[in-house]
Design an enzyme around this catalytic site. Structure first.
Site, PDB file in Angstrom:
ATOM      1  N   HIS A   1      26.197  -3.298  15.764  1.00  0.00           N
ATOM      2  CA  HIS A   1      25.127  -4.058  16.405  1.00  0.00           C
ATOM      3  C   HIS A   1      24.710  -3.338  17.694  1.00  0.00           C
ATOM      4  O   HIS A   1      25.338  -2.359  18.092  1.00  0.00           O
ATOM      5  CB  HIS A   1      25.574  -5.494  16.723  1.00  0.00           C
TER       6      HIS A   1
HETATM    7  P1  TYD Z   1      31.552  -9.336  17.910  1.00  0.00           P
HETATM    8  O1  TYD Z   1      31.094  -8.876  19.242  1.00  0.00           O
HETATM    9  O2  TYD Z   1      30.520  -9.563  16.869  1.00  0.00           O
HETATM   10  O3  TYD Z   1      32.666  -8.363  17.355  1.00  0.00           O
HETATM   11  P2  TYD Z   1      32.501  -6.896  16.779  1.00  0.00           P
HETATM   12  O4  TYD Z   1      31.235  -6.341  17.311  1.00  0.00           O
HETATM   13  O5  TYD Z   1      33.691  -6.158  17.233  1.00  0.00           O
HETATM   14  O6  TYD Z   1      32.489  -7.000  15.297  1.00  0.00           O
HETATM   15  O7  TYD Z   1      32.413 -10.664  18.128  1.00  0.00           O
HETATM   16  C1  TYD Z   1      33.161 -11.247  17.075  1.00  0.00           C
HETATM   17  C2  TYD Z   1      33.170 -12.749  17.291  1.00  0.00           C
HETATM   18  O8  TYD Z   1      33.804 -13.053  18.517  1.00  0.00           O
HETATM   19  C3  TYD Z   1      31.782 -13.368  17.333  1.00  0.00           C
HETATM   20  O9  TYD Z   1      31.820 -14.568  16.597  1.00  0.00           O
HETATM   21  C4  TYD Z   1      31.542 -13.689  18.775  1.00  0.00           C
HETATM   22  C5  TYD Z   1      32.938 -13.821  19.342  1.00  0.00           C
HETATM   23  N1  TYD Z   1      33.025 -13.349  20.731  1.00  0.00           N
HETATM   24  C6  TYD Z   1      33.117 -14.254  21.757  1.00  0.00           C
HETATM   25  O10 TYD Z   1      33.144 -15.490  21.549  1.00  0.00           O
HETATM   26  N2  TYD Z   1      33.191 -13.797  23.046  1.00  0.00           N
HETATM   27  C7  TYD Z   1      33.174 -12.472  23.331  1.00  0.00           C
HETATM   28  O11 TYD Z   1      33.240 -12.083  24.523  1.00  0.00           O
HETATM   29  C8  TYD Z   1      33.067 -11.539  22.252  1.00  0.00           C
HETATM   30  C9  TYD Z   1      33.026 -10.056  22.497  1.00  0.00           C
HETATM   31  C10 TYD Z   1      32.987 -12.019  20.969  1.00  0.00           C
END
Ligand code: TYD
Length: 161
Positions: A78
């Site tokens: 993303h």
């Molecule tokens: P995401 O940033 O999409 O993870 P990655 O990019 O590593 O795949 O985050 C995964 C999940 O965690 C998503 O549902 C949002 C949640 N999240 C939070 O609640 N707070 C945060 O600070 C982060 C980074 C993620």
């Protein structure tokens, strides 16, 4: 025109707060770059440091970390509209593929004294996690789902491509 990725051309020196290209004259801002963090070597074990607005060019609003990644899994995939970040492999190794919509560049992180600085507006994916790797992310913003661009086609549109 795509971004110029500068990791091969310079490392940010720990004593400088401004980044320079290899010619040592041209200031270079808001580009992905490997920042060489201080490493204080000691027979008792080494120590490294990150101070906001010193070793990284933003105030740290949030810290999160990624761990227990099963073999072959990827994280990220993303872009952020606002969030700037620094990614550090505190343990083990992994790759961060950074894409501005035109050019992709893979940064391999495998030392706990290297930080990958990423400005906002880039697509990035983390992959090739080694066993027991630990990825720390220092973020310039608090968590907000509105800051995410999760569709690549939307990212290209957002980037004007
Ligand atoms: P995401 O940033 O999409 O993870 P990655 O990019 O590593 O795949 O985050 C995964 C999940 O965690 C998503 O549902 C949002 C949640 N999240 C939070 O609640 N707070 C945060 O600070 C982060 C980074 C993620």
């Amino acid at each position: 025109m795509g971004l110029t990725f500068n990791s091969h051309y310079f490392m940010k020196d720990i004593s400088n707060s401004v980044v320079f290209l290899a010619d040592n004259k041209t200031p270079q801002m808001k580009q992905p770059e490997i920042i060489h963090l201080p490493k204080i070597e000691d027979p008792r074990g080494n120590l490294s440091i990150i101070e906001e607005e010193n070793h990284i060019p933003f105030k740290i609003e949030r810290v999160y970390w990624i761990y227990d990644v099963p073999g072959g899994q990827m994280r990220g995939g993303h872009a952020f509209k606002m969030q700037e970040e620094m990614i550090v492999a505190l343990s083990g190794s992994f790759d961060v593929v950074v894409d501005d919509g035109i050019v992709k560049h893979t940064f391999s992180l495998n030392r706990s004294y290297y930080g990958l600085y990423l400005p906002s507006g880039l697509w990035r994916q983390m992959q090739n996690f080694s066993t027991n790797s630990l990825a720390m992310v220092l973020s310039s913003t608090a968590y907000s789902e509105c800051d995410y661009i999760r569709e690549y086609s939307e990212f290209l549109k957002y980037s004007g491509l």
